[in-house]
Design a protein around this motif. Structure first.
Motif, short mmCIF file in Angstrom:
data_model
loop_
_atom_site.label_atom_id
_atom_site.label_comp_id
_atom_site.label_asym_id
_atom_site.label_seq_id
_atom_site.Cartn_x
_atom_site.Cartn_y
_atom_site.Cartn_z
N ARG A 625 14.76 -17.21 -6.80
CA ARG A 625 15.12 -16.30 -5.71
C ARG A 625 14.09 -16.32 -4.58
NH1 ARG A 625 19.35 -13.01 -6.81
NH2 ARG A 625 20.05 -12.90 -8.99
N PHE A 626 12.96 -17.01 -4.79
CA PHE A 626 11.91 -17.04 -3.77
C PHE A 626 11.71 -18.44 -3.18
CE2 PHE A 626 10.88 -13.75 -6.94
CZ PHE A 626 10.94 -12.62 -6.15
N VAL A 627 12.67 -19.32 -3.46
CA VAL A 627 12.52 -20.71 -3.00
C VAL A 627 12.41 -20.79 -1.48
CG1 VAL A 627 13.74 -22.92 -2.81
CG2 VAL A 627 13.57 -21.79 -5.01
N GLU A 628 13.07 -19.88 -0.76
CA GLU A 628 13.00 -19.94 0.71
C GLU A 628 11.57 -19.74 1.22
OE1 GLU A 628 13.68 -15.57 -0.25
OE2 GLU A 628 14.38 -17.52 -1.00
N LYS A 629 10.70 -19.19 0.35
CA LYS A 629 9.31 -18.99 0.76
C LYS A 629 8.38 -20.08 0.26
CE LYS A 629 8.87 -14.67 -0.79
NZ LYS A 629 8.18 -13.38 -1.00
N TRP A 630 8.93 -21.09 -0.44
CA TRP A 630 8.08 -22.20 -0.89
C TRP A 630 7.54 -22.95 0.33
CZ3 TRP A 630 10.12 -25.22 -5.77
CH2 TRP A 630 10.14 -24.35 -6.87
N ASP A 631 6.24 -23.19 0.32
CA ASP A 631 5.61 -23.88 1.44
C ASP A 631 4.48 -24.80 0.99
OD1 ASP A 631 3.71 -22.06 0.63
OD2 ASP A 631 3.66 -20.92 2.50
N THR A 632 4.42 -25.08 -0.34
CA THR A 632 3.26 -25.75 -0.92
C THR A 632 3.70 -26.88 -1.85
OG1 THR A 632 2.08 -23.63 -0.87
CG2 THR A 632 1.15 -25.36 -2.26
N PRO A 633 3.02 -28.02 -1.84
CA PRO A 633 3.38 -29.12 -2.75
C PRO A 633 3.45 -28.66 -4.20
CG PRO A 633 1.77 -29.86 -1.14
CD PRO A 633 1.89 -28.38 -0.95
N ILE A 634 4.47 -29.13 -4.92
CA ILE A 634 4.64 -28.72 -6.32
C ILE A 634 5.12 -29.90 -7.15
CG2 ILE A 634 7.00 -27.89 -5.89
CD1 ILE A 634 6.39 -25.67 -8.02
N MET A 635 4.50 -30.06 -8.32
CA MET A 635 4.91 -31.10 -9.27
C MET A 635 5.54 -30.44 -10.48
SD MET A 635 2.70 -34.18 -11.01
CE MET A 635 3.45 -35.22 -12.27
N ILE A 636 6.59 -31.07 -11.01
CA ILE A 636 7.32 -30.54 -12.16
C ILE A 636 7.32 -31.57 -13.27
CG2 ILE A 636 9.62 -29.89 -13.00
CD1 ILE A 636 9.06 -29.40 -9.37
N THR A 637 7.01 -31.14 -14.52
CA THR A 637 7.13 -32.01 -15.69
C THR A 637 7.97 -31.30 -16.74
OG1 THR A 637 5.13 -31.26 -16.86
CG2 THR A 637 4.84 -32.95 -15.18
N HIS A 638 8.73 -32.08 -17.52
CA HIS A 638 9.61 -31.47 -18.52
C HIS A 638 10.05 -32.53 -19.52
CE1 HIS A 638 11.71 -27.39 -18.39
NE2 HIS A 638 11.97 -27.86 -19.60
N GLY A 639 10.42 -32.10 -20.72
CA GLY A 639 10.95 -32.97 -21.75
C GLY A 639 12.43 -32.72 -21.96
N GLU A 640 13.21 -33.80 -22.12
CA GLU A 640 14.66 -33.64 -22.25
C GLU A 640 15.09 -33.22 -23.65
OE1 GLU A 640 17.39 -36.02 -19.68
OE2 GLU A 640 15.72 -37.45 -19.76
#
Length: 699
Positions: A625-640
């Motif tokens: 719900r706060f994605v519109e305020k994202w302004d910073t590089p972000i990395m995502i990791t996850h396992g399937e």
């Protein structure tokens, strides 16, 4: 949502492989035996390759005469992308340390048997995990069991005439059962919840079996849960510690939640059951106790049974209490009633009037003595470290201990003074080559006027005249203490060795600071605990050696949720984020996860219950719900293979960042779960972790 970090990592060009060429078999196609690493570190810096060179000490067992210690060490080969566990013995003072196995197949669940003349263990040497016995020096290995499908754990009866073991049995109906003419059909026909759990489709469950033992082989196997679609021990992490023999070998106590499907998914109410071998009758001794009841253990005189108990159904992070039952009267004694902390491990004292317990208090895990009848709890040890488990050896406890600066080693602890002496030095050669950073305990003021313990880890050779990029470490769980833990993925010393100051707060919702502190987070995701995080990083940012213009934030599971949430609510504090296995969309998470009791308790209920103010506040604080305020590089990791928090959560976050024009990167593991278990995947994670933060936080 609680998770344990299991890490792994890959060889760089300069690292020597675990083991040596001398250990190769005559078949030149066979890989070298995985053993102790001979890594050489020239600059004193802990790298992923160095981290995965440590031997992992575990499972301490004291011989019946209190003279010898049996334990295991797991070694990692990044090159082979697997591990191998070997067994060792030594005197209780640490002398005469010997490696008694040297095989390509791991030896697990090792225990003293036959009055200490033999060692029994699990090995897959014959093709499946079976019970073996050998002499104390490792000679004359003999296979004892031949159980179809293999054995997960075992314990011999005190009289040595029977064996209690754990075996997986079929659960539910497969497609081929319904349609035998479609043997290659891969579809799963699902009619109820709990069809998946943590990292596996639920197609089999563990059951406890009893078999007669004539000293050479097992016969007359009996399934104690025959025909019951239940599990004992409980998945995902329960083992042989959830079952116990009575001293007279006539009763087996086992832990079980006798529920399935939707009922299982909504409840944590497990119980302790007694199975009488003579009458074949089963009795529930914790009937009416509504939370988790686990890990039964009998006193040596057979008069009492102790177990760990939570009070409330559906609350997996409730206080873990120590209970004792007088078996003659049926009286239940709440031993830790006046102790505001969890009981994480418990062993009876020699006189059966008290128990030695492990408990985390203010983020340091110590050994205490709990007196059954007076309910007095006396601290035995002190210091900045975590005790994990122990076994009694006369007037000493032989204990596993670690800290943020040292992996598990074995210590001898005096039961009268608490004085501890290190008696294994498995990793001395590696530790002597590494310069560790200073670990500092700080108490920081929170926005509501309380004090919060925050660990600060400084880079090796720290220079207060320099400025360092700084990482805020967000803990998972969400109710899992930032104690003096040693991790093979979230290793704070290795983060610091890469030139970062690490800030690790024990924010609201973490155990070891009392019930009120621990419980505040439930129904308040995105609330006070996030303010606590910001209080910690803001306080450290005042220090002249912290580069406040280059702050990063990272975490896994609830820590990943925290990184996502802070990405939309940090007011330009941070310059980079990294989230592993985090919750991005709480509404989706409610319907994607499997342990519904967790979502109901922590979030307050379903998102469609508009009259539930707690639930509505939770979903209003969902990171998406706060994605519109994202302004910073972000990395995502996850396992399937993560069935706890599906990989779709990470993919949604990555897609959102891309669509918003935010610099982002995603690292997906198609063959990992909530954890990263395979060595080369572990190395890949670490390399990408630092490549990402170095890109954005280092000038």
């Amino acid at each position: 949502m609680k998770y344990k970090s299991i890490m792994a990592i890959a060889l760089s060009a300069g690292m020597l492989a675990c083991g040596s060429g001398k250990e190769k078999t005559e078949d030149t196609n066979e890989a070298p035996l995985i053993g102790k690493s001979a890594i050489k570190i020239t600059d004193g810096v802990m790298t992923p390759e160095a981290l995965y060179s440590f031997g992992r000490v575990s499972d301490v067992q004291v011989s019946p005469d209190n003279a010898k210690v049996l334990y295991g060490v797991t070694y990692v080969s990044v090159e082979q992308n697997k591990t191998n566990r070997e067994l060792f013995t030594m005197n209780v003072d640490g002398t005469d340390n010997k490696q008694i196995t040297k095989t390509p197949k791991s030896e697990n669940n090792a225990v003293w048997v036959k009055n200490g003349s033999k060692v029994a263990f699990l090995s897959s040497e014959s093709g499946s995990s079976q019970i073996w016995e050998m002499n104390v020096d490792g000679t004359d290995r003999i296979q004892i069991s031949d159980v179809n499908g293999g054995i997960n754990g075992f314990t011999y009866s005190p009289d040595g005439k029977k064996v209690l073991y754990i075996k997986n049995v079929k659960y539910g109906e497969r497609a081929v059962d319904k349609y035998p003419d479609l043997p290659k059909a891969s579809g799963r026909i699902i009619d109820d919840l709990m069809y998946k759990h943590w990292d596996a489709w639920v197609e089999e469950v563990p059951h406890p079996f009893i078999a007669d033992f004539d000293g050479e082989k097992l016969v007359n196997d009996l399934d104690l849960l025959e025909g019951e679609p239940c599990e004992s021990p409980m998945l995902p992490s329960g083992g042989i510690e959830q079952l116990a023999w009575s001293p007279d070998s006539k009763t087996v106590a086992y832990t079980c939640r006798k529920k399935k499907g939707l009922e299982y998914a909504l409840s944590t109410n497990s119980d302790i059951y007694f199975y009488n071998l003579d009458t074949k009758e089963t009795r529930n001794i914790t009937e009416g106790m509504m939370g988790y009841d686990i890990n039964p253990t009998f006193s040596s005189d057979g008069k009492y049974v102790a177990w760990q108990s939570m009070e409330r159904d559906g609350y997996e992070s409730d206080k873990n209490r120590l209970f004792v039952m007088d078996l003659s009267s049926g009286e239940k004694i709440y031993v830790t009633e006046n102790f505001d902390y969890n009981t994480d491990f418990a062993v009876w004292s020699k006189d059966n009037q008290s128990m030695y317990i492990v408990s985390c208090v203010e983020a340091k895990t110590q050994i205490f003595q709990a007196y059954i009848h007076t309910k007095e709890i006396k601290a035995l040890t002190k210091g900045v470290h975590d005790y994990e488990s122990f076994a009694i050896a006369g007037d000493k406890l032989i204990a596993l201990r670690h800290s943020m600066s040292q992996p598990n080693e074995i210590y001898s602890v005096s039961t009268s003074t608490g004085e501890a002496a290190q008696i294994t030095h498995e990793n001395k050669e590696i530790l002597d080559q590494i310069t560790m950073g200073k670990v500092e305990e700080r108490w920081i003021a929170t926005t509501d006027g309380k004090k919060m313990l925050t660990w600060v880890v400084y880079p090796p050779n720290f220079d207060a005249n320099k400025k360092y990029p700084t990482l805020l470490y967000c803990q998972g769980g969400p109710q899992s203490t930032v104690s003096q833990f040693w991790s093979y993925r979230w290793n704070l010393q290795m983060m610091a060795a890469n030139g970062y100051i690490i800030v690790a707060p024990n924010r609201r919702g973490l155990p070891s600071f009392g019930k009120e502190w621990n419980e505040q987070i439930s129904g308040d995701y995105g609330g006070q605990n996030m303010k606590d995080y910001l209080s910690a990083i803001d306080e450290l940012a005042k220090e002249p050696f912290v580069d406040k213009d280059h702050l990063g934030c990272t975490g896994a599971s609830y820590g990943g949720f925290s990184a996502y949430w802070l990405a939309g609510n940090h007011n330009e504090r941070f310059k980079a984020f990294l989230a592993h296995a985090g919750i991005f969309n709480l509404e989706a998470q409610y319907l994607e996860t499997e342990e519904m009791w967790f979502a109901n308790w922590d979030l307050g209920g379903s998102f469609w219950d508009r009259s539930n103010s707690i639930a509505q506040r939770s979903y209003a604080n969902s990171p998406h719900r706060f994605v519109e305020k994202w302004d910073t590089p972000i990395m995502i990791t996850h396992g399937e293979f993560d069935f706890r928090i599906l990989a779709s959560q990470g993919m949604m976050a990555f897609n959102a960042a891309k669509l918003r024009g935010i610099p982002t990167r995603m690292l997906i593991f198609p063959d990992e779960s909530h954890w990263i278990a395979q060595p080369q995947n572990g190395i890949l994670f670490q390399r990408e972790f630092f490549r990402w933060f170095d890109q954005w936080l280092k000038k």
